[in-house]
Enzyme design. Structure first.
Site, PDB file in Angstrom:
ATOM      1  CE  LYS A 116      -4.367  -1.764   2.047  1.00  0.00           C
ATOM      2  NZ  LYS A 116      -5.280  -1.727   3.144  1.00  0.00           N
ATOM      3  CD  GLU A 137     -14.502   9.906   9.989  1.00  0.00           C
ATOM      4  OE1 GLU A 137     -13.429  10.662  10.813  1.00  0.00           O
ATOM      5  OE2 GLU A 137     -15.321  10.460   9.407  1.00  0.00           O
ATOM      6  CG  PHE A 138     -19.655   9.624  12.877  1.00  0.00           C
ATOM      7  CD1 PHE A 138     -20.625   8.645  13.509  1.00  0.00           C
ATOM      8  CD2 PHE A 138     -19.046  10.566  13.755  1.00  0.00           C
ATOM      9  CE1 PHE A 138     -20.524   8.480  14.856  1.00  0.00           C
ATOM     10  CE2 PHE A 138     -19.178  10.012  15.161  1.00  0.00           C
ATOM     11  CZ  PHE A 138     -19.895   9.357  15.540  1.00  0.00           C
ATOM     12  CE  LYS A 150     -18.564   4.296  13.169  1.00  0.00           C
ATOM     13  NZ  LYS A 150     -18.866   5.104  11.977  1.00  0.00           N
ATOM     14  N   GLY A 202     -33.711  -3.583   0.500  1.00  0.00           N
ATOM     15  CA  GLY A 202     -32.926  -3.872  -0.683  1.00  0.00           C
ATOM     16  C   GLY A 202     -32.565  -5.448  -0.381  1.00  0.00           C
ATOM     17  CB  CYS A 247     -19.218   0.133   8.894  1.00  0.00           C
ATOM     18  SG  CYS A 247     -17.653   0.959   8.723  1.00  0.00           S
ATOM     19  CE  LYS A 305     -15.364  -3.060  11.555  1.00  0.00           C
ATOM     20  NZ  LYS A 305     -15.734  -2.053  12.545  1.00  0.00           N
TER      21      LYS A 305
HETATM   22  N1  LIG Z   1     -14.493   2.015   5.973  1.00  0.00           N
HETATM   23  C1  LIG Z   1     -15.536   3.005   6.505  1.00  0.00           C
HETATM   24  O1  LIG Z   1     -16.562   3.352   6.073  1.00  0.00           O
HETATM   25  C2  LIG Z   1     -15.321   3.190   8.129  1.00  0.00           C
HETATM   26  C3  LIG Z   1     -16.054   4.362   8.476  1.00  0.00           C
HETATM   27  C4  LIG Z   1     -16.235   4.570   9.974  1.00  0.00           C
HETATM   28  C5  LIG Z   1     -15.123   3.922  10.795  1.00  0.00           C
HETATM   29  N2  LIG Z   1     -14.569   2.995  10.152  1.00  0.00           N
HETATM   30  C6  LIG Z   1     -13.747   2.020  11.243  1.00  0.00           C
HETATM   31  O2  LIG Z   1     -12.291   2.714  10.882  1.00  0.00           O
HETATM   32  C7  LIG Z   1     -11.427   1.587  11.007  1.00  0.00           C
HETATM   33  C8  LIG Z   1     -10.538   1.145   9.824  1.00  0.00           C
HETATM   34  O3  LIG Z   1     -11.430   0.804   8.714  1.00  0.00           O
HETATM   35  P1  LIG Z   1     -10.952   1.023   7.265  1.00  0.00           P
HETATM   36  O4  LIG Z   1     -12.203   0.659   6.666  1.00  0.00           O
HETATM   37  O5  LIG Z   1     -10.196   1.952   6.880  1.00  0.00           O
HETATM   38  O6  LIG Z   1      -9.835  -0.355   7.637  1.00  0.00           O
HETATM   39  P2  LIG Z   1      -8.928  -0.966   6.257  1.00  0.00           P
HETATM   40  O7  LIG Z   1      -8.934  -2.355   6.483  1.00  0.00           O
HETATM   41  O8  LIG Z   1      -9.284  -0.208   4.997  1.00  0.00           O
HETATM   42  O9  LIG Z   1      -7.550  -0.217   6.643  1.00  0.00           O
HETATM   43  C9  LIG Z   1      -6.776  -0.610   7.836  1.00  0.00           C
HETATM   44  C10 LIG Z   1      -5.351  -0.302   7.499  1.00  0.00           C
HETATM   45  O10 LIG Z   1      -4.668  -0.448   8.646  1.00  0.00           O
HETATM   46  C11 LIG Z   1      -3.533  -1.165   8.345  1.00  0.00           C
HETATM   47  N3  LIG Z   1      -2.884  -1.721   9.697  1.00  0.00           N
HETATM   48  C12 LIG Z   1      -3.160  -2.753  10.354  1.00  0.00           C
HETATM   49  N4  LIG Z   1      -2.384  -2.891  11.554  1.00  0.00           N
HETATM   50  C13 LIG Z   1      -1.450  -1.843  11.475  1.00  0.00           C
HETATM   51  C14 LIG Z   1      -0.446  -1.177  12.400  1.00  0.00           C
HETATM   52  N5  LIG Z   1      -0.321  -2.008  13.536  1.00  0.00           N
HETATM   53  N6  LIG Z   1       0.282  -0.129  11.929  1.00  0.00           N
HETATM   54  C15 LIG Z   1       0.081   0.366  11.013  1.00  0.00           C
HETATM   55  N7  LIG Z   1      -0.908  -0.106   9.952  1.00  0.00           N
HETATM   56  C16 LIG Z   1      -1.762  -1.034  10.428  1.00  0.00           C
HETATM   57  C17 LIG Z   1      -3.737  -2.311   7.394  1.00  0.00           C
HETATM   58  O11 LIG Z   1      -2.683  -2.642   6.478  1.00  0.00           O
HETATM   59  C18 LIG Z   1      -4.631  -1.431   6.571  1.00  0.00           C
HETATM   60  O12 LIG Z   1      -4.256  -0.741   5.252  1.00  0.00           O
HETATM   61  C19 LIG Z   1     -12.228   0.274  11.493  1.00  0.00           C
HETATM   62  O13 LIG Z   1     -12.268   0.247  13.160  1.00  0.00           O
HETATM   63  C20 LIG Z   1     -13.644   0.513  10.865  1.00  0.00           C
HETATM   64  O14 LIG Z   1     -14.749  -0.024  11.677  1.00  0.00           O
HETATM   65  C21 LIG Z   1     -14.521   2.450   8.905  1.00  0.00           C
END
Ligand SMILES: NC(=O)c1ccc[n+]([C@@H]2O[C@H](COP(=O)([O-])OP(=O)(O)OC[C@H]3O[C@@H](n4cnc5c(N)ncnc54)[C@H](O)[C@@H]3O)[C@@H](O)[C@H]2O)c1
Length: 440
Positions: free
Chosen positions: A35, A154-155, A210, A259, A266, A269
């Site tokens: 990445k 984060e929302f 959240k 749907g 999100c 889980k």
């Molecule tokens: N995706 C969404 O729409 C959304 C919205 C609000 C909140 N969230 C929350 O935010 C969090 C992240 O979600 P996401 O969708 O961005 O996840 P994601 O899987 O897209 O990204 C997570 C990243 O963290 C990296 N990572 C893991 N361990 C690490 C470490 N120790 N050091 C550095 N990098 C590390 C992974 O390689 C990955 O690239 C989750 O808890 C999720 O529930 C997600």
């Protein structure tokens, strides 16, 4: 301000980039070297509208950098955002191993005051665990420095993440530490100019907020999905019902679309994790347990309709599938309804020809080169030789199709629409059979 963001996924990369956009210096850390290589090579590892341009602009301005070097990233920011994944554990609870590993890395290397911000969605009580891990590592090294742990959930919505981050409805800051509140207020000042959107609260309430938000949204969807099943049976039209109830300001129109089930990284889980947290505290969340059950059932709704029309022996049949992402404007297929459908069709002996504007690479990553799934160049060419069309994601480009052409290209003129994109009478006027969700 100098800020470190740990994790460059959907949340971390958007957070880091938007914070750089308003003038901060941001270093993004990810342990996934592939990445970071993509980011350092001028690309982005996910699809998110508007993000690539913003990343390029801020990298060019020298405000946004990417690294795999933990020591460098800990030294960089006074504020350290943890935005790593919190996937479901086997029992449904949130797996905190990435969050705690990130915290441990901070503790191992920090030598001065840091504000450690949990941006990942984490169960109530996680901030205490993060603080304990940080203290453990500091004590092990004999380093005497203070820190604050803040919950800042984060929302943002995938597909509109940049816009959501730049113009948030609210910014929740959970901490009992006044110095951390001051730093967080300063950090978010540029996103807070029109009116104050910051809601400061205690840590545990912020963590629960959240989950409460996602659980409420999931509840609205499952509620409408169940009523759509009833409408199907009773000859009512759920779209009319939606208009009838949404006009009540106490209810509103948002998130009332039935749907083929909610998916994504999100809602599924987070609903499961909240049920689990409650169970650990001797509370059965009856409403949410049903929300989850209803959604699992709803993910089968297209298969049920397909079996009712074509029977359960689907050997030799091919289905055109429009949409693989769990929703439009993203390439995310985590817990997507398309996966339940595709795997269900395979189990019945059918094959699938799919098209998605951005998620086909992700689908290839998940399914490899399984011969039962082929990809088309555009949505209309999925139809050639297919027995029926199944719509799973409501991408804009599917909204106004040439129905005559669909009919001509399909072997049998049948559409299963998991997102209620069309007016049933209009589709049927072209001689197509149309099975939607709760539509008359
Ligand atoms: N995706 C969404 O729409 C959304 C919205 C609000 C909140 N969230 C929350 O935010 C969090 C992240 O979600 P996401 O969708 O961005 O996840 P994601 O899987 O897209 O990204 C997570 C990243 O963290 C990296 N990572 C893991 N361990 C690490 C470490 N120790 N050091 C550095 N990098 C590390 C992974 O390689 C990955 O690239 C989750 O808890 C999720 O529930 C997600």
């Amino acid at each position: 301000m100098k800020i470190t963001v740990i994790g460059t996924g959907y949340v971390g990369l958007v957070t880091g980039t938007c914070l750089a956009e308003v003038g901060n210096e941001v270093l993004c850390l990810d342990l996934d070297a592939s990445k970071i290589a993509i980011l350092n090579g001028g690309g982005i590892p996910i699809h998110e509208p508007g993000l690539l341009e913003m990343v390029k602009r801020n990298v060019a301005a020298g405000r946004l950098k990417f690294t795999t070097d933990i020591e460098q990233s800990v030294a960089f920011g006074q504020v350290q955002f943890i935005a790593v994944g919190t996937p479901p554990d086997e029992d449904g609870s949130a797996d905190l191993k990435y969050v705690l590993a990130a915290a441990r890395n901070i503790g191992k290397h920090m030598n001065e005051y840091k504000v450690v911000v949990d941006k990942s969605t984490v169960p109530v009580g996680t901030a205490d665990k993060v603080a304990a891990v940080l203290q453990e590592e500091l004590s092990a090294r004999g380093v005497d420095t203070t820190f604050a742990v803040v919950s800042n959930p984060e929302f943002l919505k995938e597909g509109a993440a940049v816009e959501d981050f730049m113009r948030p409805d609210r910014i929740v800051i959970g901490t009992e530490d006044p110095k951390a509140v001051t730093i967080m207020r300063e950090l978010y000042a540029q996103f807070n100019r029109n009116h104050d959107r910051i809601v400061v609260m205690d840590l545990r309430s912020a963590e629960l907020t959240k989950y409460a938000a996602n659980a409420m949204l999931a509840t609205r969807i499952s509620f409408m999905n169940e009523l759509a099943l009833l409408a199907d049976k009773m000859g009512a039209d759920i779209e009319q019902v939606r208009l009838g109830i949404g006009s009540d300001p106490r209810i509103g129109f948002h998130f009332l679309y039935p749907g083929c089930g909610y998916g994504g990284s999100c809602f599924p889980k987070d609903v499961q994790a909240l049920i689990k947290t409650a169970a650990e505290n001797d509370i059965k969340l009856k409403v949410l347990t049903s929300v989850e059950d209803a959604n699992e059932a709803q993910k089968q709704v297209l298969l049920t309709k397909i079996k009712a029309r074509f029977g359960s022996e689907l050997q030799g049949k091919n289905f055109a599938v429009w949409g693989l992402a769990f929703k439009p404007n993203t390439d995310d297929m985590r817990a997507a309804s398309s996966r339940t459908l595709i795997e269900g069709l395979w189990a019945l002996g059918a094959t699938v020809t799919a098209y998605d504007p951005v998620a086909m690479d992700e689908s290839r990553r998940i399914y490899g080169d399984d011969a039962r799934l082929t990809y088309a160049e555009n949505h209309m060419s999925t139809l050639d030789g297919a027995d029926a069309l199944v719509i799973v994601t409501e991408w804009k480009e599917f909204r106004v199709p040439q129905f005559e052409e669909i009919k001509a290209r399909l072997k049998s003129p049948v559409i299963f629409d998991g997102r209620n994109l069309y007016v049933p009478a209009q589709v049927r006027s072209h001689g197509l059979e149309y099975f939607a969700i709760g539509r008359r």
